[in-house]
Design a protein around this motif. Structure first.
Motif, PDB file in Angstrom:
ATOM      1  N   ASP A  54      -6.544  10.505  -9.564  1.00 13.50           N
ATOM      2  CA  ASP A  54      -5.376   9.740  -9.994  1.00 13.50           C
ATOM      3  C   ASP A  54      -5.150   8.479  -9.165  1.00 13.50           C
ATOM      4  N   ASP A  55      -5.980   8.257  -8.155  1.00 15.85           N
ATOM      5  CA  ASP A  55      -5.770   7.154  -7.222  1.00 15.85           C
ATOM      6  C   ASP A  55      -6.520   5.890  -7.611  1.00 15.85           C
ATOM      7  N   TYR A  56      -5.957   4.783  -7.165  1.00 17.73           N
ATOM      8  CA  TYR A  56      -6.530   3.454  -7.346  1.00 17.73           C
ATOM      9  C   TYR A  56      -6.812   2.922  -5.941  1.00 17.73           C
ATOM     10  N   VAL A  57      -8.032   2.503  -5.692  1.00 19.23           N
ATOM     11  CA  VAL A  57      -8.404   1.986  -4.378  1.00 19.23           C
ATOM     12  C   VAL A  57      -8.708   0.502  -4.521  1.00 19.23           C
ATOM     13  N   VAL A  58      -7.978  -0.300  -3.758  1.00 16.26           N
ATOM     14  CA  VAL A  58      -8.175  -1.750  -3.747  1.00 16.26           C
ATOM     15  C   VAL A  58      -8.637  -2.115  -2.341  1.00 16.26           C
ATOM     16  N   ILE A  59      -9.855  -2.618  -2.236  1.00 13.18           N
ATOM     17  CA  ILE A  59     -10.429  -2.954  -0.937  1.00 13.18           C
ATOM     18  C   ILE A  59     -10.285  -4.450  -0.711  1.00 13.18           C
ATOM     19  N   ALA A  77     -16.115   8.824  -4.462  1.00 12.34           N
ATOM     20  CA  ALA A  77     -14.829   9.519  -4.589  1.00 12.34           C
ATOM     21  C   ALA A  77     -14.387   9.486  -6.053  1.00 12.34           C
ATOM     22  N   PRO A  78     -13.693  10.511  -6.477  1.00 13.29           N
ATOM     23  CA  PRO A  78     -13.293  10.592  -7.896  1.00 13.29           C
ATOM     24  C   PRO A  78     -12.033   9.782  -8.193  1.00 13.29           C
ATOM     25  N   VAL A  79     -12.039   8.499  -7.842  1.00  7.23           N
ATOM     26  CA  VAL A  79     -10.846   7.679  -8.052  1.00  7.23           C
ATOM     27  C   VAL A  79     -10.816   7.094  -9.460  1.00  7.23           C
ATOM     28  N   ARG A  80      -9.631   6.787  -9.910  1.00  9.09           N
ATOM     29  CA  ARG A  80      -9.467   6.201 -11.244  1.00  9.09           C
ATOM     30  C   ARG A  80      -9.893   4.744 -11.272  1.00  9.09           C
ATOM     31  N   TYR A  81      -9.703   4.057 -10.136  1.00  7.08           N
ATOM     32  CA  TYR A  81     -10.045   2.643 -10.039  1.00  7.08           C
ATOM     33  C   TYR A  81     -10.550   2.372  -8.632  1.00  7.08           C
ATOM     34  N   LEU A  82     -11.645   1.616  -8.562  1.00  9.19           N
ATOM     35  CA  LEU A  82     -12.188   1.181  -7.279  1.00  9.19           C
ATOM     36  C   LEU A  82     -12.533  -0.288  -7.413  1.00  9.19           C
ATOM     37  N   GLY A  83     -11.843  -1.119  -6.643  1.00 10.77           N
ATOM     38  CA  GLY A  83     -12.075  -2.550  -6.720  1.00 10.77           C
ATOM     39  C   GLY A  83     -12.186  -3.171  -5.347  1.00 10.77           C
TER      40      GLY A  83
END
Length: 144
Positions: A54-59, A77-83
């Protein structure tokens, strides 16, 4: 950009956690809209922050090496969004290093890079709006 992004995301219903390796930038006073502000080594990110589907990761770290370390720890990781924010050149270097470490093209294809919708954003505030718009589109099922 992170200081502009946090209140925008919080204002549209995202629960924001900020993580930086520098105490002066992991100061909660800089991010009053964040739910939590953490300071720690990027190499220990996996021990400090647990992400879910359910998480969104913004790097958006300060450089290539830190971006690489965070991507390396979150790519599977099973994230919903990785940017990841940055120039195409910087992102290509990160991609090449990740592939050399055994990550696959399919795994890297999950990364939104560069992040944000293409709205012609130039200022930190405009970039924050473009990133928030992309996350909203993912949350709404309009982008994968």
């Amino acid at each position: 950009v992170s200081q502009a992004l946090v209140p925008v995301l919080a204002g549209v219903g995202f629960r924001v956690v900020v993580y930086d390796d520098r105490p002066e930038f992991a100061d909660p006073a800089l991010f009053p809209a964040a739910e939590e502000t953490l300071c720690g080594d990027f190499l220990a990110l996996e021990q400090r922050v647990q992400v879910t589907a359910d998480d969104y990761v913004v790097i958006m770290t300060r450089g290539h090496q830190a971006d690489f370390e965070v991507l390396r720890q979150t790519l599977r990781a099973p994230v919903r969004y990785l940017g990841c924010i940055g120039s195409r050149r910087k992102l290509a270097l990160c991609r090449d290093r990740l592939l050399a470490e055994g990550f696959t093209e399919a795994e890297y294809a999950r990364v939104h890079a560069p992040i944000g919708l293409a709205i012609g954003a130039e200022t930190p505030e405009e970039i924050a709006v473009s990133i928030a718009a992309e996350l909203i589109a993912v949350r709404a099922g309009k982008l994968a």
